[in-house]
Design an enzyme around this catalytic site. Structure first.
Site, short mmCIF file in Angstrom:
data_model
loop_
_atom_site.label_atom_id
_atom_site.label_comp_id
_atom_site.label_asym_id
_atom_site.label_seq_id
_atom_site.Cartn_x
_atom_site.Cartn_y
_atom_site.Cartn_z
CB THR A 17 -0.90 0.02 1.25
OG1 THR A 17 -0.07 -0.10 2.41
CG2 THR A 17 -1.92 -1.11 1.23
CB SER A 257 3.30 4.70 10.82
OG SER A 257 2.91 6.05 10.94
CE LYS A 258 2.80 1.30 4.03
NZ LYS A 258 1.84 0.27 3.73
NE ARG A 259 -2.73 6.33 9.83
CZ ARG A 259 -2.97 5.60 10.91
NH1 ARG A 259 -3.00 6.15 12.10
NH2 ARG A 259 -3.18 4.31 10.82
#
Ligand code: GLU
Length: 302
Positions: A17, A257-259
């Site tokens: 993702t 994290s990606k976020r």
């Protein structure tokens, strides 16, 4: 299942993702080292059942990043989206045991119901399902299905718990036997409306199908293991051992994290960092799973 599996077969199972960041590399490195230090196997699995969030270009990126880091894997890459019939077969078995039911609720329906009840207990995956569709009659279910209403498949948790041996537990490397409480998931979704499977079902299926003996993954997935053990017990799949490792934290003390826009491996590479340096960054305080494995307690699993 042998009570003390001798060979470490572990895996790295990213969802494509986005790009891999240092936290992913930390996780991959722990699994890879456990396998390589013990003469075992390190498998790579792409968890791409969500066609909206997953993209093939990210899968290519993951493979490139791992190669660049020098982490090799054994055998072919397992790509979950190519195995949907396998997950269907597992769902059919659970349906045959009377443990699944169709759920037609939307998120708004569930919200309305919990507001009406006046309390909304939460489990590891969010608000617990209030059981609305569990109470539908067989005729109501088939009418709605015939009318083309989209539905998810939920596990009837109370029925599943009656079916499974109790108490359930898993072996956490370095800690020993951990008692499972799968009931805290409530009637969890095992096949989504938009996707004919779910993370919990696919990951558990594949760990069994691939002969994984040691699941290495981040601590934030540890609560999920309670449910995975229940699925393993219901479906007669072997129980691997687990090593839930700590999360790699950024300089600000927050988890990567990606976020939170953690630097991707691709970005670090572009900035001119060498693979060995990135591996050292990713290693963090990772201890050797192989050492823990060899020294670890041997306890019968429930
Ligand atoms: N695919 C999951 C993720 O990317 C990891 C699954 C697992 O290791 O059990 O978060």
């Amino acid at each position: 299942m042998p009570a003390t599996p001798r060979t470490i077969v572990t895996r790295f199972a990213p969802s494509p993702t986005g790009g891999l960041h240092l936290g992913h590399a930390h996780s991959a490195l722990i699994g890879w080292r456990a396998a390589r230090e013990s003469g075992g196997r390190f498998l790579l699995r792409i968890e791409d059942i969500d066609p909206v969030r997953c993209r093939e270009e990210f899968t290519d990126g993951i493979l490139n990043d791992l190669r660049w880091l020098g982490l090799d894997w054994d055998g072919p890459v397992r790509v979950q989206s190519r195995h949907l019939p396998d997950y269907r077969a597992a769902l059919d078995r659970l349906t045959g045991m009377g443990l699944l039911y169709p759920c037609f609720c939307t998120r708004a329906d569930i919200l309305r119901e919990v507001v009406a009840i006046g309390h909304a207990p939460h489990g590891p995956d969010g608000v617990l399902y209030p059981g609305t569709c569990r109470r539908l009659s067989p005729a109501e279910r088939s009418d709605r299905i015939m009318a083309g209403a989209p539905y998810a498949l939920r596990l009837d948790m109370a029925a599943a718990l009656r079916h499974a041996p109790a108490p359930l537990g898993f072996l956490e490397m370095g800690e020993g036997r951990i008692r499972c409480h799968p009931s805290r998931f409530g009637d969890v979704v095992l096949a989504r409306k938009d996707i004919p499977a779910s993370y919990h079902l696919c990951v558990t299926h594949d760990d069994a199908a691939q002969g994984v003996t040691l699941v290495t993954r981040a601590l934030d997935l540890r609560p999920a293991t309670d449910l995975h053990r229940l699925l393993q017990a219901l479906l007669g799949w072997p129980a691997p051992r687990y090593r839930h490792h700590g999360l790699l934290l950024g300089a600000d003390g927050k988890r990567l994290s990606k976020r939170d826009k953690a630097p991707t491996l691709a970005a670090l590479r572009r900035e001119g960092h060498e693979p060995a340096a990135v591996r050292a960054m990713a290693a963090g305080a990772a201890t050797s799973s192989a050492a823990i494995w060899l020294a670890g307690p041997v306890a019968p699993l429930g």
